[in-house]
Write a protein that holds these residues in place. Structure first.
Motif, short mmCIF file in Angstrom:
data_model
loop_
_atom_site.label_atom_id
_atom_site.label_comp_id
_atom_site.label_asym_id
_atom_site.label_seq_id
_atom_site.Cartn_x
_atom_site.Cartn_y
_atom_site.Cartn_z
N LYS A 242 0.40 -1.06 0.03
CA LYS A 242 0.16 0.29 0.08
C LYS A 242 0.88 0.78 0.05
N ASN A 243 0.21 2.50 -0.39
CA ASN A 243 1.07 3.22 -0.53
C ASN A 243 2.82 3.92 -0.84
N GLY A 244 3.10 2.34 -2.28
CA GLY A 244 4.26 2.43 -2.44
C GLY A 244 5.60 1.76 -1.49
N SER A 245 4.98 1.08 -0.43
CA SER A 245 5.23 0.31 0.56
C SER A 245 5.13 -0.94 0.92
N LEU A 246 5.72 -1.93 1.14
CA LEU A 246 5.61 -3.25 1.35
C LEU A 246 5.44 -3.18 3.28
N CYS A 247 3.88 -3.70 3.62
CA CYS A 247 3.71 -4.15 5.11
C CYS A 247 3.34 -5.36 5.18
N GLY A 248 3.51 -5.18 6.73
CA GLY A 248 3.34 -7.03 7.27
C GLY A 248 2.68 -7.11 8.19
N LEU A 249 1.53 -7.66 7.70
CA LEU A 249 0.22 -8.06 9.02
C LEU A 249 0.59 -8.84 9.79
N LYS A 250 1.17 -10.48 9.78
CA LYS A 250 1.40 -11.18 10.55
C LYS A 250 2.50 -11.78 10.45
N GLU A 251 3.22 -12.16 11.53
CA GLU A 251 4.85 -13.20 11.60
C GLU A 251 3.96 -14.53 10.70
N GLY A 252 5.14 -14.54 9.45
CA GLY A 252 5.47 -15.55 8.74
C GLY A 252 6.31 -15.22 7.59
N PHE A 253 5.78 -15.69 6.92
CA PHE A 253 6.08 -15.36 5.23
C PHE A 253 4.86 -14.67 4.47
N GLY A 254 5.42 -14.21 3.30
CA GLY A 254 4.47 -13.59 2.37
C GLY A 254 5.69 -13.66 1.03
N ARG A 255 4.80 -13.53 -0.23
CA ARG A 255 5.63 -13.69 -1.00
C ARG A 255 4.27 -12.07 -2.11
N VAL A 256 4.84 -11.69 -2.98
CA VAL A 256 4.83 -10.83 -3.51
C VAL A 256 4.94 -10.53 -5.11
N ARG A 257 4.18 -9.91 -6.03
CA ARG A 257 5.15 -10.04 -7.46
C ARG A 257 4.72 -8.89 -7.99
N ALA A 258 4.76 -8.32 -8.70
CA ALA A 258 5.03 -7.53 -9.57
C ALA A 258 4.40 -6.98 -11.45
N ALA A 259 3.92 -6.48 -11.88
CA ALA A 259 4.50 -6.62 -13.37
C ALA A 259 3.81 -4.89 -14.03
N LEU A 260 4.67 -5.26 -15.35
CA LEU A 260 4.43 -3.37 -16.06
C LEU A 260 4.51 -4.47 -17.12
N GLY A 261 3.66 -4.09 -18.38
CA GLY A 261 3.74 -3.91 -19.83
C GLY A 261 3.37 -5.43 -20.40
N GLY A 262 2.20 -5.84 -19.31
CA GLY A 262 1.85 -7.55 -19.15
C GLY A 262 2.63 -8.30 -19.15
N VAL A 263 4.17 -7.65 -18.51
CA VAL A 263 5.06 -8.39 -17.77
C VAL A 263 5.59 -8.92 -16.48
N TRP A 264 4.84 -10.31 -15.69
CA TRP A 264 5.06 -10.19 -14.48
C TRP A 264 6.61 -10.58 -13.91
N SER A 265 6.87 -10.00 -12.96
CA SER A 265 8.22 -11.10 -12.14
C SER A 265 7.96 -12.11 -10.99
N SER A 266 8.60 -12.64 -11.24
CA SER A 266 8.76 -14.33 -10.00
C SER A 266 8.86 -13.63 -8.98
#
Length: 1707
Positions: A945-969
Motif C-alpha cells: 500500500k502506498n508504495g510500501s510493503l507492510c507486514g500483517l502477521k509473523e510468517g512469510f509472504g510473497r509479492v509479484r509485480a507486473a509492468l507492461g503485461g510482464v509479471w515478475s517472479s
C-alpha cells in the motif's frame, strides 16, 4: 588339324543355338483362371516375336477360344482370347495350340480352371500417412491347392473398412478412392467396373485420420482382412540436442502438408509430448518446454493419444568450451555489420543446443572500437559494427544457466582485424596518352597493412596492362576495369577504371603574380571530352616532359623545369617551375603537340602595407607596422605628432619577407605616414593615416557570444571555475578604435561587491594579438578575464570599467553549472511520448534540445519530454542558450519490457512497512525506468500500500509485480516479530556495564543491528554493539535500529538505562534446596541492583566465598567452563554444587564495593540444603535425558524409560501413548503429553519428580544420514512434518534395487537399524531408502557420492569367495587367499560379523569385506548329480551367489585349488568333500564313490560348519551307455540307443550339429535315436548326449551322406578318361546342340503360375516407395517431398541445431 575340327564343330553348335533362340515365344505358357456361374473370365495369349498363327484347343467344352487379328483383313493373328465357359465343371485343364502358318511351328499353352477358395490382400505398405497420396491395395486369389490365379479381370469384390480400438464405430479413418478420381493409371478392366459403381480386385486407400483400421474384402462368402495404421507425417525438432543442466528447449513440430513443410508449436497441435527418463529431463510446462535436470540421455516422444508419432533424443551434458566464430571472416571492414556466433561444446566435442535459460556475455578488447548492437536471448548470435580500424578480441563467457551464475569458467576467444574500406584513389584514373610507354602506379586507400593484389580486365589490343603490384603500363589509347583486393582476404575488394585518351585542351593555373627572383609554379591541366556523356574531364596523369614553354612578351622565364615533387592543384596533372629576374608582365605559351594555352604573369616587387591600413592611438602608445617591399624607408608628414621607426625582431611566419616598423604617438594630432621603395631607379610607396588622441572618450563592454538566441539584452553569464572574457573597445570622440600594443590602464569594479568574483587584472587590459601576424604583437582586441567560485552562485549585478573621462558597465550574473540528471537513462517502452526523461538545472534557465532525425524534444519546467517513433537509443543534446560551453548529452535508451524484478528488503516487521519497487529489464538485460506504478500481487502475510510493503502477521509472504503485461517472479519476504531490547529497563551502578540484547527483529542474515543513545548521553556511554557503561547517576535512553544491507531501516526499539548508587547489600540464592550434583547460583545483590550489575563494576569488587564444611559441597565460579573444584572462591556470584545431602554453610566477605557504595567492607552467611535428584534415560540410548528435552516417538514404536533412583511413572496424555509401570512407552497415534516420574524421600521429607515432554508423530519423511561409525553405513532417521527426529527402534528399513545392503542393529539400539552399503561405483549413485512403521512407509532418494573405498567394498558371509584384482594381498587370519592369474580369491573361513581389510603394497590399495553372520545353510532342493550337490549359505540382505567374481576373473582362476571352511560327510564306504565350482559360482559337496557304481542307491549327504548342519538325500546312479560312438548316414537306418537307469534317462538331453535331425523314442529303460540328414553334404557331424544325474557328456560322431561323385573313385575315373577328354567334349557339345534344337522345335510351354508379389515388411529405414502406376497428383510439381513421420528420410538439415541457418526473431 584335330584342333581345327573341334573348333568347327563348336561353331556349328553355336549357330544352331542362335537360330533356336530367335524363335517365337508365347507370353505365358500356363495360366490358372477362376470359374464363376454367372461370370466369364477372359485371358489373352500373345505370341512374342513370331509370324501369323492359327489357334486350336484340346477341349471346346471348357473354354471358348477366339483368335484376335492385328490387321485390317483379318489374315494374321498373333493373339487369342480365352474365355472360361459356364458349362464346364471345375477343376479342368485345356491345352492351347498356336501353329505358324508358313513354317508349321507349334507353340503350346496350358489353361487350368479352378474355383477360388481363399483371398489375400497384398500391398507395398501397411502404413498410411495423413495428407499423402493414396496407396494401392490388391487382392490375390488362390485355389484349394494354394495356387494363385493368373487374372481377376472383370471380377467385382466387396470392400469394407471399419475402425479398430477406441475409434470403433466412429467415422472410418481410411476411405476408398476411385481410380478415375486420381491421375493414377488404372489397371486393365478396373475403369469399367468403377463406371458401374463396383469395386475391382485393386483399390486405392486414403488415410484421413490417425489410428488403426481393418480393411476387409469379400468375394461372396470368401473374405479376408488386414489391419492398416494411419500415422501423421510429423517430426520433433531438434531431433538430436545436447543441453546443459538447467537449460530448457522449446520443441516444435514439423509436419508435411501437401508437399510443404510447416513448423508449429506443440500447443497448436493435437499432439502431446512425453519424456521417458524424467531423472534426466522434465517437461516443465507439460507441453513442449523441456528442461535438463541431470546428466544423461533421454528420449522425447510425440504422442497422439497412446500412439507414438515421432521421437527425439535429448542429452544433458556439462558445457566445456565455447567456440567464437566471426562472420563473414576474421577481417572486418569498419562501418559494415558483422556477426559474432558462439557455439558451446561439451567435453566430447558435441555442439550444444542453446536454450532459453543459457546466457552468454561478450566483451570486446583491443584498439578497435566495436559496438555490440543487438543479440538474441541467449547471446549466441550478436550483431556488431566496428567504428574504427585496429585489432580486437571477442571473449565469450558462459555467464549463467537458468539464472544461476556458473562457478566454472567457460569461455572462448576469437580475434579479428578491422580495416578501413578499400578504395581505389581516384576511382577513375585518366591518363593522357603520349607516344611513349607510361608506367603508372595505382594508389588505394584503406585495407590497413594487408598486401593488395591488383587485377584488371584483359584487353585484346593490349593498350593497357596491369601488374599484380598495381603498376599500369599504358601503350595506346583505351580503357581497362581494374580491381584491387586484399591478398589474404579476396572478399575485401574495390574497383576502378584506367582510361587512356588523347587530350583535347590544355589549361594553365597560376597566381598571376610573381616576385622577382622567386620561383613561380605553373599548374598544367589536360582536358578531354567524355565520349559517352560529352562532359569535360581532367587527366590525372600526364608526361610533364611533353610540355613546352615559350615566351611571347615581357620578362623571360628562366630555368623552366618539371617539379614532380610538388602536388598539382585539383584538376592539374603536372607542375612546371620557373622564375623571373626582372619585374613586369610576362606572357608565356605552354604547348603540348598542337594544343596550347597562354598565361600572363605580373612580375613585381612593389611595397605592400600589411598592417595597419589606418592607425588611431593614445598619446604615448605604440603599434607595430608591417609592410612588404624592397628597400622600404619610412617617412612621416608630422614627425612631432607621430613617427615611424624601424623595429627589431622576427618577421611573421606567414610573411617572412615583411619589414617591421614601430608607430608611436608623441602628441595630439594627425599625420600622414609613408613607406617608400627605391628599385631600378623607380620609386614606389604605400601610405596610411595616423591619428593621436589625447584621451579615451568612450568605453564599450561586450559579452562573449552566446550559443543561441538569448533574449534580454547583453549580459555576461558566469559559472564557477570558468574564465569568461569581456571584450573592451576604446574609442575617441568620433568613434575611432584606439589601439595600443601594451594595453592601456583601466580600473574595474563589481557592483555589488562579492568576494567570490575576481578579475584577473584589476588595473589593466589584456591584449589579444592577431594570429595572422604571429609572432609580431599586432593588437586585435582588448579584453578582461573574470573567474568566480561556488560561493558566488546566484549573484547578479554590474561589471564596471573606469578610465579617466570614460566609464562603462555591463550586466552580469553567476549561475550554477548546467546539470542533467540523469545523463544516461534506460526507459521502458510505454508509448511514443516519453516524459520525465531528465531534470535540467543550473545555467541561465533557457535551454534548447538537439535531437536525432525523427525525434522531437522539449524542456518544460526543467523536465525533458521527447516524442520518439519506436524503441531505440537516442542522444538528446541539452544546450544552454546563454552560457557558452554549457552542453550536456542525455543518452536515452528505450527498450521493450523483457522481465520485471521486485526490489525490496527481504524482511519486514509485523505492522511495519518498508520501501518496495519494481525493476524492469529490457531486451538488453538492463534496468529500465517507468512512468507509472506497477501492478502488485501479494500472497501470505504481507500487503502493498502506498508504495510500501507492510507486514500483517509473523510468517512469510510473497509479492509479484507486473509492468507492461510482464509479471515478475515471486519474492519471498520474512515477516518478523516486533523488535525489542532485553532488558527494556536496566539499572546500573556508576562504572558498571551491561550488554543489551534484542528479542524478535529480522533474521541475522537479513539485517544489521546498531545501538545508539538518544537521551541522557552524559549519564552513560553505549557502543554500536549494545555495550552500555554507566558514567553518572541519572536516566538515559538507547535506541536499537535494524537495517538491511541497503541501509533501509526495517525496525527499531528503545530501552531505558538508569544509573543508581550501590546501597543495601545482601546475599541471595536461587533456591534454598539444591539437588546433589546440580549447581545452584549464589550472588551478592544491592538495592535495585543485581549481581550481574555489580559484577560489571570497574574496578571489580572483591568478594570471598568460603565453605565451613568443604566435604559438603564444592564451589565453582560462574564461568561454565571452569571445572576447578574449590572450597574458597572469589567473585560476586558462585555456583554451589552439593556433594551430599545436608546443610551447606557459606561465609561471604565483601571488599572494595564501588566508589559510591555506602560500605566498602561487609560480611554475611547463608545456609543451603542439598538433596539428590532423579535422573532419567532411555533404554538403548547412551546419553541421559536433560531437563527440557523432548521425547519424540513415531506412532507404532515402543521405548523403555529408566530412572535413578527408581520412581513411579505416570502420564497426562490425550490417548496418543501409553506408559506402563516398568517405564515402557507405547506410541499409539499422533499427539502430545507429559510423563512424570516421582520419588518421595520420607527421611528428608522431600518429594521429587521429573517431567518428560512426549510428542507422538506420524512419520512425514525420512532422511538418510551416515551412522558415524563406518563410512559405508547409513541410518534412516524418521522425521515429522516439522523435521524433528523420531525414535522408531522397531522400524523396518531397506535399500532399493539394484544395490544391496545389510541391515544391522545400531550401537544405540533405540535408534533402530542401520544399513551397510557396498558395491557402489566410484562416481556415486542415486540410492532409494525406505522405512516403514505403524503402517506408514516413507522414502528418501539421495545422491551418494562414492569414493574408491565404496567401489573396493563388498558384503559377504562366511564361506563365501570374493575375487580381488591383483596378487600380493595381505589379509587377516580369518580370510584365506588363493592367487590366480592376476586375480586373488579370498575365502571367509569364520562365521562371525567382522570388517576385514585387505591391503596391497604395490600399488597401494585396500579392499574391505564386510562379513555378516550366516542365517541359514541348506542344500538347494532338486535332483543333483553326486559330483556336485549345491549348498546355499544365506545371510540377511544378500542376494548374490556365494562367488562374487566377474566372468574374466573366473577365467583367471582356472585350476586354482581352494580349501573351504565347512566339512562334508556321507555314508561309508563313500566319502564326501566340499567343492567350489568356479564356472557356475556354486558351493557344495561332492561324493567320491569307493567303487564303480553299478546299481542305484540313495545315500545321505551332510554339511557341517560350527553349529550349523544340513543334510539331504542323494542318488548314486550307474553311468549311462551309448550303443555306438561312430555312425554313418550312408548305411540306413542310422541309429543308436542310450541305456541306463530310468531315473537318469529322464534328464538326458541331446544336441546335434547343423544339418542333422533326430527322432527320439523312449521305452523300456532305453532311448532309441534315429538320425536323419536334412541336407546332402560331406563331412563329419556329431550328436551330444548329456546326462545330468551322472555328470556325463558323450559325443557320437556321424559321417554325413555324400554325393556319388565325391571320393577317390571319381579321381580314378578322371585319370582313365583324361587322354580322350577333347574328343569326348566335342561329342557332348554336338549332342547337346542337336537335342536343344529339337526341343525348341517341339516345345510345349511349361506352365508357370503367376507368383504372389512379395509382401513388403517395413523396416526401420525402408527405401523410398516406388509405384507401378502413374505419378501422384500431389507430386506433379516435381519429385516427392520427404515424408516426415516415416523414418525413410530425415528432416531437412535446416532444422538441425548444427545448421548454419539460424531461426531467430533477432535476425
Amino acid at each position: 588339324m584335330r584342333r581345327s575340327g573341334h573348333a568347327f564343330v563348336i561353331l556349328l553348335a553355336l549357330y544352331f543355338c542362335k537360330l533356336s533362340c530367335d524363335c517365337a515365344k508365347i507370353n505365358t505358357p500356363r495360366v490358372l483362371l477362376p470359374w464363376f456361374e454367372n461370370l466369364n473370365v477372359n485371358f489373352t495369349f500373345e505370341i512374342i516375336g513370331g509370324g501369323c498363327y492359327s489357334w486350336s484347343t484340346s477341349r471346346d467344352d471348357i473354354i471358348d477360344l477366339e483368335a484376335l487379328y492385328d490387321d485390317t483383313w483379318g489374315h494374321c493373328s498373333r493373339a487369342a482370347r480365352v474365355t472360361v465357359s459356364n458349362t464346364c465343371v471345375p477343376p479342368g485343364s485345356v491345352i492351347i495350340f498356336a501353329e505358324e502358318v508358313d513354317t508349321g511351328e507349334i507353340l503350346r499353352g496350358d489353361v487350368d480352371i479352378a474355383k477360388i477358395t481363399s483371398l489375400k490382400i497384398v500391398s507395398t505398405t501397411w502404413k498410411l500417412y495423413l495428407e499423402e497420396a493414396p496407396e494401392a491395395f490388391e487382392v490375390v486369389a488362390n485355389d484349394d491347392q494354394d495356387n494363385t490365379f493368373s487374372t481377376l479381370e472383370g471380377v467385382s469384390f466387396t470392400w469394407s473398412i471399419e475402425n479398430v480400438g477406441s475409434t470403433y464405430g466412429d467415422e472410418p479413418l481410411v476411405t476408398l478412392v476411385r481410380w478415375s478420381d486420381t491421375d493414377y493409371e488404372a489397371p486393365k478392366g478396373i475403369a469399367e467396373l468403377e463406371a458401374q459403381g463396383l469395386r475391382s480386385h485393386s483399390v486405392l486407400l486414403y488415410g484421413q485420420a490417425m489410428g488403426e483400421s481393418q480393411v476387409t474384402v469379400c468375394l461372396g462368402k470368401i473374405c479376408t482382412s488386414s489391419n492398416l495404421h494411419v500415422a501423421a507425417s510429423v517430426v520433433l525438432t531438434p531431433a538430436v540436442a545436447y543441453v546443459a543442466p538447467g537449460d530448457s528447449l522449446c520443441y516444435k513440430v514439423v509436419r508435411v502438408r501437401a508437399g510443404r513443410l510447416t513448423i508449429q508449436d506443440v500447443a497448436d497441435t493435437l499432439y502431446t509430448m512425453t519424456v521417458d527418463n524424467t531423472g534426466v529431463a522434465i517437461l516443465e510446462d507439460s507441453i513442449s518446454l523441456v528442461r535438463g535436470t541431470q546428466l544423461g540421455t533421454s528420449h522425447l516422444y510425440l504422442m497422439s493419444g497412446m500412439t507414438e508419432v515421432s521421437k527425439a533424443m535429448l542429452t544433458v551434458v556439462e558445457p566445456h568450451s565455447i567456440k567464437v566464430i566471426i562472420r563473414p571472416s576474421n577481417l572486418i571492414v569498419y562501418g559494415e555489420m558483422f556477426n559474432i556466433h558462439c557455439i558451446v561444446f561439451d567435453e566430447a566435442g558435441h555442439p550444444m543446443t542453446p536454450g532459453q535459460e543459457m546466457l552468454i556475455r561478450l566483451s570486446v578488447d583491443g584498439d578497435a572500437n566495436v559496438d555490440l548492437l543487438k543479440s538474441n536471448e541467449n547471446g549466441t548470435i550478436t550483431e556488431a559494427v566496428a567504428l574504427n580500424a585496429g585489432e580486437f578480441t571477442v571473449t565469450a563467457r558462459l555467464y549463467s544457466i537458468a539464472g544461476r551464475a556458473l562457478m566454472k569458467k567457460i569461455e572462448g576467444q576469437e580475434s579479428a582485424v578491422v580495416l578501413e574500406p578499400l578504395a581505389v584513389v581516384p576511382p577513375q584514373v585518366y591518363v593522357a596518352w603520349t607516344d611513349s610507354v607510361q608506367n603508372i602506379q595505382l594508389r588505394h586507400r584503406g585495407g590497413g597493412e594487408e598486401p593488395v593484389t591488383w587485377s584488371g580486365s584483359e584487353m585484346e589490343s593490349g593498350a593497357i596492362s596491369l601488374a599484380p603490384t598495381g603498376v599500369v603500363t599504358v601503350r595506346d589509347v583505351g580503357e581497362m576495369e581494374v580491381r584491387a583486393h586484399l591478398t589474404g582476404y579476396p572478399h575485401v575488394r574495390a574497383g576502378g577504371r584506367v582510361i587512356s585518351a588523347v587530350p583535347d585542351l590544355i589549361k594553365v593555373s597560376s597566381s598571376g603574380f610573381a616576385r622577382v627572383g622567386r620561383l613561380h609554379q605553373l599548374h598544367l591541366a589536360l582536358t578531354a571530352t567524355h565520349p559517352a556523356t560529352g562532359e569535360l574531364y581532367n587527366f590525372h596523369t600526364c608526361d610533364c616532359g611533353s610540355f613546352a614553354v615559350s615566351l611571347l612578351e615581357g620578362p623571360e622565364p628562366q630555368n623552366v623545369t618539371a617539379a614532380s615533387w610538388l602536388q598539382p592543384v585539383d584538376g592539374a596533372c603536372c607542375v612546371l617551375q620557373c622564375f623571373w629576374s626582372a619585374r613586369g608582365v610576362s606572357t608565356v605559351r605552354v604547348s603540348r603537340g598542337r594544343a596550347g594555352v597562354t598565361a600572363r604573369i605580373a612580375v613585381r616587387a612593389a611595397p605592400t602595407l600589411l598592417w595597419p591600413q589606418q592607425a588611431a592611438a593614445l598619446v604615448g602608445a605604440t603599434l607595430p607596422v608591417l609592410a612588404e617591399g624592397e628597400a622600404l624607408v619610412s617617412q612621416s608628414s608630422e614627425p612631432r605628432v607621430a613617427e615611424l621607426t624601424n623595429r627589431e625582431g622576427l618577421a611573421p611566419h606567414r610573411y617572412p619577407d615583411a619589414q617591421l616598423f614601430t608607430f608611436k604617438c608623441r602628441r595630439q594630432g594627425e599625420a600622414h605616414l609613408k613607406l617608400i621603395s627605391f628599385m631600378d631607379e623607380e620609386q614606389e610607396f604605400v601610405d596610411f593615416e595616423a591619428v593621436c588622441a589625447p584621451h579615451v572618450s568612450r568605453i564599450r563592454l561586450e559579452p562573449p557570444d552566446t550559443p543561441g538566441n538569448c533574449s534580454g539584452g547583453p549580459r555576461v553569464w558566469l559559472r564557477p571555475y570558468q574564465e569568461v572574457s569581456v571584450k573592451v573597445t576604446l574609442q575617441d570622440a568620433i568613434g575611432r578604435e584606439l589601439l595600443d600594443e601594451e594595453g592601456p590602464s583601466l580600473s574595474w569594479e563589481i557592483q555589488p561587491y562579492h568576494v567570490g568574483i575576481e578579475y584577473r587584472s584589476s588595473d589593466r587590459l589584456f591584449v589579444e594579438t592577431n594570429p595572422e601576424f604571429a609572432k609580431v604583437p599586432v593588437p586585435h582586441k582588448y579584453y578582461q578575464m573574470l573567474t568566480v567560485n561556488e560561493q558566488a552562485i546566484g549573484w547578479s549585478g554590474l561589471l564596471k570599467a573606469s578610465i579617466p573621462d570614460a566609464t562603462a558597465t555591463i550586466q552580469a550574473k553567476v549561475v550554477a553549472p548546467l546539470k542533467c540528471d540523469p545523463l544516461k537513462i534506460n526507459l521502458a517502452w510505454e508509448g511514443e511520448t516519453v516524459s520525465n526523461i531528465a531534470t535540467v538545472t543550473g545555467g541561465s534557465g533557457k535551454y534548447s534540445v538537439e535531437t536525432p532525425k525523427g525525434v522531437s524534444a522539449s524542456i518544460d519546467a526543467g523536465s525533458v519530454t521527447a516524442l520518439v517513433p519506436a524503441p531505440g537509443t537516442y542522444d538528446l543534446v541539452v544546450t544552454d542558450l546563454c552560457v557558452a560551453g554549457e552542453k550536456q548529452v542525455v543518452e536515452v535508451n528505450i527498450e521493450e519490457v523483457l522481465s520485471v524484478e521486485v526490489s525490496t528488503a527481504r524482511a519486514v516487521c509485523v505492522g511495519g512497512c518498508i520501501p518496495i519497487s519494481a525493476l524492469v529489464k529490457g531486451i538488453s538485460h538492463r534496468y529500465l525506468s517507468t512512468s507509472r506504478e506497477p501492478d502488485w500481487k501479494t500472497l501470505g502475510d504481507v500487503e502493498v500500500k502506498n508504495g510500501s510493503l507492510c507486514g500483517l502477521k509473523e510468517g512469510f509472504g510473497r509479492v509479484r509485480a507486473a509492468l507492461g503485461g510482464v509479471w515478475s517472479s515471486e519474492v519471498e519476504v520474512t515477516v518478523f516479530p516486533a523488535l525489542r531490547i532485553v532488558p527494556e529497563h536496566t539499572r546500573l551502578p556508576a562504572g558498571g556495564r551491561v550488554q543489551l540484547r534484542h528479542v524478535g527483529g529480522p533474521p541475522s542474515h537479513l539485517a544489521t543491528l546498531t545501538y545508539h543513545a538518544t537521551q541522557g548521553k552524559t549519564h552513560m556511554q553505549v557502543s554500536s554493539s549494545g555495550l552500555v557503561q554507566g558514567v553518572s547517576t541519572g536516566s538515559s535512553r538507547v535506541k536499537l535500529v535494524a537495517s538491511d544491507f541497503a541501509n533501509v531501516e526495517l525496525a527499531g526499539a528503545e530501552a531505558e538505562i538508569e544509573v543508581v548508587p550501590i546501597t543495601n547489600l545482601r546475599v541471595r540464592a536461587a533456591t534454598q534446596t539444591l539437588l546433589v550434583g546440580r549447581p545452584g547460583p549464589v550472588w551478592i545483590q544491592a538495592a535495585g541492583l543485581s549481581a550481574t550489575a555489580l559484577m560489571s563494576l570497574q574496578p571489580s569488587p572483591r568478594v570471598t566465598w568460603s565453605l565451613r564444611d568443604p566435604t559438603a559441597a564444592r564451589l565453582y565460579t560462574t564461568h561454565a567452563d571452569d571445572q576447578l573444584e574449590r572450597s574458597v572462591v572469589e567473585g560476586l556470584s558462585v555456583r554451589v554444587v552439593p556433594l551430599k545431602p545436608g546443610v551447606i554453610a557459606l561465609d561471604v566477605r565483601v571488599r572494595n564495593m564501588g566508589q559510591i557504595a555506602e560500605s566498602r567492607l561487609w560480611d554475611s552467611t547463608i545456609e543451603i540444603l542439598g538433596v539428590s535428584d532423579i535422573r532419567t534415560s532411555i533404554d538403548g540410548l547412551s546419553r541421559e535425558f536433560n531437563t527440557g528435552d523432548r521425547l519424540s516417538i513415531a506412532a507404532g514404536s515402543t521405548v523403555r524409560l529408566k530412572s535413578l533412583p527408581r520412581g513411579s511413572w505416570s502420564a497426562y496424555e490425550d490417548g496418543s501413548f501409553e506408559v506402563k509401570n516398568n517405564g515402557d512407552v507405547v506410541a499409539v497415534r499422533p499427539g502430545h503429553g507429559v510423563i512424570f516420574v516421582k520419588h518421595k524421600d520420607d527421611r528428608n521429607n522431600i518429594d521429587r519428580q521429573s517431567v518428560i515432554h512426549v510428542e507422538v508423530s506420524k512419520p512425514h519423511y525420512c532422511t538418510a544420514e551416515p551412522s558415524g561409525e563406518e563410512e559405508s553405513a547409513a541410518r534412516l532417521v524418521l522425521r515429522n512434518s516439522l523435521g524433528r527426529e523420531l525414535l522408531a527402534p522397531q522400524a523396518n528399513v531397506s535399500l532399493g534395487s539394484p544395490f544391496a545392503a545389510h541391515v544391522r542393529r545400531a550401537v544405540d539400539s533405540a535408534l533402530g537399524d542401520e544399513l551397510l552399503i557396498a558395491g557402489m561405483e566410484v562416481g556415486g549413485a542415486f540410492l532409494s531408502f525406505q522405512s516403514s512403521i505403524g503402517g506408514v512407509t516413507v522414502n528418501d532418494e539421495v545422491w551418494v557420492t562414492s569414493t574408491d573405498s565404496y567401489a573396493n567394498r563388498v558384503i559377504a558371509t562366511g564361506s563365501w569367495a570374493v575375487c580381488v584384482e591383483g596378487v600380493g594381498w595381505r589379509a587377516p587370519p580369518s580370510i584365506r587367499l588363493y592367487p590366480g592369474a592376476g586375480v586373488t580369491l579370498a575365502i571367509l573361513t569364520q562365521d562371525a560379523s567382522a570388517r576385514h581389510v585387505l591391503r596391497l603394497d604395490r600399488p597401494a590399495s585396500t579392499y574391505i569385506i564386510h562379513q555378516i553372520p550366516v542365517q541359514k545353510m541348506e542344500f538347494i532342493s532338486g535332483e543333483w548329480p553326486a559330483s556336485l550337490v549345491p549348498l546355499s549359505i544365506e545371510a540377511s540382505g544378500l542376494t548374490s551367489n556365494p562367488l562374487i567374481c566377474t566372468e574374466e576373473q573366473k577365467y583367471a582362476l582356472e585350476d586354482v585349488q581352494v580349501e573351504l571352511p565347512y566339512s562334508c560327510r556321507t555314508k561309508a564306504p563313500h566319502t564326501a568333500q566340499p567343492i567350489l565350482d568356479i564356472n557356475t559360482g556354486q558351493l557344495g559337496c561332492t561324493i567320491i564313490p569307493a567303487t564303480l557304481i553299478r546299481e542305484a542307491s540313495e545315500v545321505e549327504l551332510c554339511a557341517e560348519w560350527g553349529v550349523a548342519r544340513t543334510c539331504t538325500k542323494v542318488q548314486l546312479l550307474p553311468l549311462v551307455q551309448v550303443s555306438s560312438m561312430k555312425l554313418s548316414l550312408q548305411s540306413q537306418p542310422t541309429s543308436f540307443t542310450v541305456t541306463g537307469h530310468p531315473h537318469a534317462l529322464k534328464l538326458v538331453r541331446m544336441t546335434t550339429s547343423p544339418g542333422l535331425k533326430l527322432d527320439i523314442d523312449t521305452k523300456d529303460g532305453e532311448i532309441s535315436v534315429l538320425i536323419n540328414s536334412e541336407s546332402v553334404t560331406c563331412g563329419i557331424g556329431w550328436v551330444n548326449v548329456v546326462s545330468k544325474l551322472t555328470s556325463q557328456e558323450i559325443k557320437v560322431e556321424v559321417e554325413r551322406e555324400c554325393e556319388v561323385g565325391c571320393g577317390t573313385l571319381l579321381g580314378a575315373i578322371f585319370s582313365l578318361i583324361r587322354p580322350f577328354l577333347p574328343t569326348l567334349v566335342t561329342i557332348v557339345a554336338l549332342a547337346a546342340g542337336y537335342t536343344y534344337i529339337q526341343s525348341r522345335l517341339q516345345q510345349k510351354g511349361q506352365i508357370k503360375l503367376p507368383t504372389e508379389p512379395a509382401q513388403t515388411v517395413l523396416a526401420v529405414t525402408p527405401p523410398q516407395r516406388n509405384r507401378t502406376w502413374s505419378r501422384s497428383p500431389y507430386a506433379s510439381a516435381g519429385p516427392a517431398a520427404p515424408v516426415y513421420g516415416d523414418s525413410s528420410m530425415l528432416p531437412d538439415a535446416s532444422f538441425s541445431p548444427n545448421s548454419t541457418r539460424i531461426h531467430s526473431r533477432f535476425l
